[in-house]
Write an enzyme that holds these catalytic residues in place. Structure first.
Site, mmCIF file in Angstrom:
data_model
loop_
_atom_site.group_PDB
_atom_site.id
_atom_site.type_symbol
_atom_site.label_atom_id
_atom_site.label_comp_id
_atom_site.label_asym_id
_atom_site.label_seq_id
_atom_site.Cartn_x
_atom_site.Cartn_y
_atom_site.Cartn_z
ATOM 1 N N LEU A 154 39.267 41.799 37.007
ATOM 2 C CA LEU A 154 37.837 42.626 37.307
ATOM 3 C C LEU A 154 37.379 42.665 35.861
ATOM 4 O O LEU A 154 37.618 43.193 34.394
ATOM 5 C CB LEU A 154 37.697 43.470 38.159
ATOM 6 C CG LEU A 154 38.580 44.792 39.258
ATOM 7 C CD1 LEU A 154 38.255 45.746 39.589
ATOM 8 C CD2 LEU A 154 38.430 43.067 40.021
ATOM 9 N N GLY B 84 43.485 43.363 37.973
ATOM 10 C CA GLY B 84 42.940 43.282 38.866
ATOM 11 C C GLY B 84 43.446 40.948 38.958
ATOM 12 O O GLY B 84 43.969 40.463 40.029
ATOM 13 N N ASN C 195 47.101 47.381 34.990
ATOM 14 C CA ASN C 195 47.075 48.506 33.388
ATOM 15 C C ASN C 195 46.182 49.506 33.258
ATOM 16 O O ASN C 195 45.428 49.746 32.427
ATOM 17 C CB ASN C 195 47.266 47.307 32.366
ATOM 18 C CG ASN C 195 46.230 46.201 32.316
ATOM 19 O OD1 ASN C 195 45.336 46.193 33.406
ATOM 20 N ND2 ASN C 195 45.468 46.087 31.539
HETATM 21 N N1 CO8 Z 1 36.259 41.282 31.708
HETATM 22 C C1 CO8 Z 1 35.386 41.182 31.239
HETATM 23 N N2 CO8 Z 1 35.066 40.901 29.808
HETATM 24 C C2 CO8 Z 1 36.652 40.664 29.488
HETATM 25 C C3 CO8 Z 1 37.678 40.799 30.133
HETATM 26 C C4 CO8 Z 1 37.640 41.265 31.916
HETATM 27 N N3 CO8 Z 1 38.433 42.194 32.319
HETATM 28 N N4 CO8 Z 1 38.915 40.399 29.163
HETATM 29 C C5 CO8 Z 1 38.413 39.596 28.506
HETATM 30 N N5 CO8 Z 1 37.247 39.924 27.633
HETATM 31 C C6 CO8 Z 1 36.145 39.063 26.977
HETATM 32 C C7 CO8 Z 1 36.874 39.413 25.834
HETATM 33 O O1 CO8 Z 1 36.130 40.869 25.830
HETATM 34 C C8 CO8 Z 1 36.817 38.277 24.771
HETATM 35 O O2 CO8 Z 1 34.938 38.586 24.606
HETATM 36 P P1 CO8 Z 1 34.277 38.368 23.747
HETATM 37 O O3 CO8 Z 1 34.650 36.869 23.670
HETATM 38 O O4 CO8 Z 1 32.685 37.818 23.845
HETATM 39 O O5 CO8 Z 1 34.650 38.039 22.435
HETATM 40 C C9 CO8 Z 1 36.397 36.963 25.772
HETATM 41 O O6 CO8 Z 1 36.814 37.710 27.318
HETATM 42 C C10 CO8 Z 1 38.112 36.583 25.271
HETATM 43 O O7 CO8 Z 1 39.475 37.881 25.287
HETATM 44 P P2 CO8 Z 1 39.833 37.391 24.340
HETATM 45 O O8 CO8 Z 1 39.632 37.203 22.921
HETATM 46 O O9 CO8 Z 1 40.692 39.085 24.361
HETATM 47 O O10 CO8 Z 1 41.355 36.542 24.901
HETATM 48 P P3 CO8 Z 1 42.777 36.228 24.706
HETATM 49 O O11 CO8 Z 1 42.944 34.753 25.217
HETATM 50 O O12 CO8 Z 1 43.043 37.148 23.783
HETATM 51 O O13 CO8 Z 1 43.564 37.634 25.896
HETATM 52 C C11 CO8 Z 1 43.608 38.648 27.841
HETATM 53 C C12 CO8 Z 1 43.424 37.632 27.265
HETATM 54 C C13 CO8 Z 1 45.265 38.937 27.385
HETATM 55 C C14 CO8 Z 1 43.208 38.791 29.391
HETATM 56 C C15 CO8 Z 1 42.521 39.616 27.008
HETATM 57 O O14 CO8 Z 1 41.711 39.377 27.049
HETATM 58 C C16 CO8 Z 1 42.608 41.009 27.703
HETATM 59 O O15 CO8 Z 1 43.514 41.611 27.458
HETATM 60 N N6 CO8 Z 1 41.951 41.160 28.634
HETATM 61 C C17 CO8 Z 1 41.595 42.555 29.541
HETATM 62 C C18 CO8 Z 1 42.081 42.242 30.127
HETATM 63 C C19 CO8 Z 1 41.867 44.181 31.302
HETATM 64 O O16 CO8 Z 1 42.446 45.063 30.967
HETATM 65 N N7 CO8 Z 1 42.252 44.194 31.988
HETATM 66 C C20 CO8 Z 1 41.627 45.011 33.144
HETATM 67 C C21 CO8 Z 1 40.318 44.573 33.956
HETATM 68 S S1 CO8 Z 1 40.172 46.216 34.759
HETATM 69 C C22 CO8 Z 1 40.298 45.849 36.813
HETATM 70 O O17 CO8 Z 1 40.790 44.847 36.651
HETATM 71 C C23 CO8 Z 1 41.027 46.706 37.949
HETATM 72 C C24 CO8 Z 1 40.199 47.924 38.110
HETATM 73 C C25 CO8 Z 1 40.383 48.463 38.909
HETATM 74 C C26 CO8 Z 1 38.779 49.731 39.013
HETATM 75 C C27 CO8 Z 1 39.700 51.110 40.123
HETATM 76 C C28 CO8 Z 1 38.216 52.315 39.510
HETATM 77 C C29 CO8 Z 1 38.098 53.543 40.554
#
Ligand code: CO8
Length: 298
Positions: free
Chosen positions: A104, A149, A173
């Site tokens: 997400l 997500g 995670n």
């Molecule tokens: N949302 C928005 N932006 C994101 C996300 C995301 N999920 N993931 C990465 N980005 C952004 C980064 O901040 C970065 O932005 P910028 O270029 O402006 O600095 C850009 O995307 C590129 O990211 P990376 O440099 O980290 O890219 P990599 O290729 O090195 O890594 C990954 C890719 C492995 C995907 C890494 O970005 C990562 O680990 N991202 C986080 C993933 C994560 O933890 N997602 C969880 C989202 S929450 C969810 O899905 C379920 C929520 C359920 C809610 C329940 C509540 C009750």
């Protein structure tokens, strides 16, 4: 009754989703069966009319994070494919390097109004309902990292093939962000890897390397990165050879209790999400997590 609905074929399992507001996210119900492919800003769909298999390529830079707009596009596409009698199988993959989907879009959960959060969560539910309840054979061709997500999308599919690259990971995670995966994320995971693996996985917010994911059954097969799509196509052929009604009814039997649980709690689930995510302490956790992502990059 439900089984009889499923017996009606293409509208079977999807037909069970009486709570799914199909019309809301789908302004057009026209079929794309006359076209070999379709594309929108963030999705490319290659539909092979001869095999009845569509490949949906996600391409929402940089990391296919699921924003409200992107979720809406995905839902519209899924709706069209589901209604297209010429489409029996769907492969989901990514056109972004190294990432299947980052899950997400965190920015959709940070600093947004309660109304907007509610709209966003309804779209997340809608995508899950459409994927988990699909009559099509669905295969996730996971050619990159797939946290949260992204993992949820993968485990809604009937089968998962992941690139055998130790730099990639997959898992729910959420706790690492200080948030809690809702019951239907949890139950989809339980239905995939069992109770004990889910309990550990969710409590610790574990992200699994491909070999570990294979070991616990979170993915079904690992292949070299350049073979993910071809392996998915081969597997699809096997699944499509199974008598369709029998397979659809079986899928319905396996998934219906989980689907119905969300259907009968949909509004309450939205309210829970909105009140949880808008809490100051949760907003703080999300802010810290986003800062951590930026620092990791620097
Ligand atoms: N949302 C928005 N932006 C994101 C996300 C995301 N999920 N993931 C990465 N980005 C952004 C980064 O901040 C970065 O932005 P910028 O270029 O402006 O600095 C850009 O995307 C590129 O990211 P990376 O440099 O980290 O890219 P990599 O290729 O090195 O890594 C990954 C890719 C492995 C995907 C890494 O970005 C990562 O680990 N991202 C986080 C993933 C994560 O933890 N997602 C969880 C989202 S929450 C969810 O899905 C379920 C929520 C359920 C809610 C329940 C509540 C009750």
């Amino acid at each position: 009754m439900a089984l009889r609905a499923a017996l009606r074929g293409k509208s079977g399992l999807a037909g069970l989703l009486s709570c799914s507001s199909h019309g809301r996210l789908c302004p057009s119900s026209s079929s794309i069966s006359q076209r070999n492919n379709s594309s929108s800003a963030k999705l490319i769909v290659d539909h092979d009319q001869t095999t009845g298999v569509a490949v949906m390529h996600m391409q929402s830079p940089p990391v296919n994070s699921l924003s409200l707009d992107f979720l809406t596009e995905i839902c519209i596409t899924l709706e069209k494919l589901e209604m297209d009698k010429g489409c029996r199988g769907l492969i989901i993959t990514s056109n972004q390097p190294k990432v299947f989907s980052a899950g997400l879009d965190i920015l959709e959960m940070y600093g947004k109004s309660p109304e907007r959060c509610g709209e966003f969560w309804k779209a997340v539910q809608e995508m899950w309902l459409k994927l988990y309840g699909s009559n099509m054979v669905t295969i996730a061709a996971i050619n990159g990292s797939s946290p949260a997500g992204g993992c949820l999308m993968s485990i809604t599919c009937d089968y998962r093939i992941m690139a055998d690259n130790p730099r990639y990971s997959i898992g729910l995670n959420e706790t690492m962000l200080g948030i809690v995966a809702p019951f239907w994320f949890k139950e989809t995971m339980v239905n995939t890897v069992g109770h004990r693996n889910t309990e550990m996985s969710l409590e610790l917010g574990l992200l699994y390397k491909p070999a570990e994911a294979l070991k616990i059954g979170l993915v079904d097969q690992l292949v070299p990165e350049d073979q993910v799509l071809s392996a998915a196509t081969q597997t699809m052929t096997k699944w499509l050879a199974i008598p369709e009604h029998a397979r659809q009814i079986t899928k319905s039997m396996m998934r219906k209790p989980t689907i119905e649980k969300l259907c009968s709690n949909r509004e309450a689930d939205i309210q829970n999400f909105v009140s949880f995510i808008t809490k100051e302490s949760i907003q703080k956790s999300l802010r810290m997590y986003m800062e951590m992502l930026k620092q990791k990059k620097a």
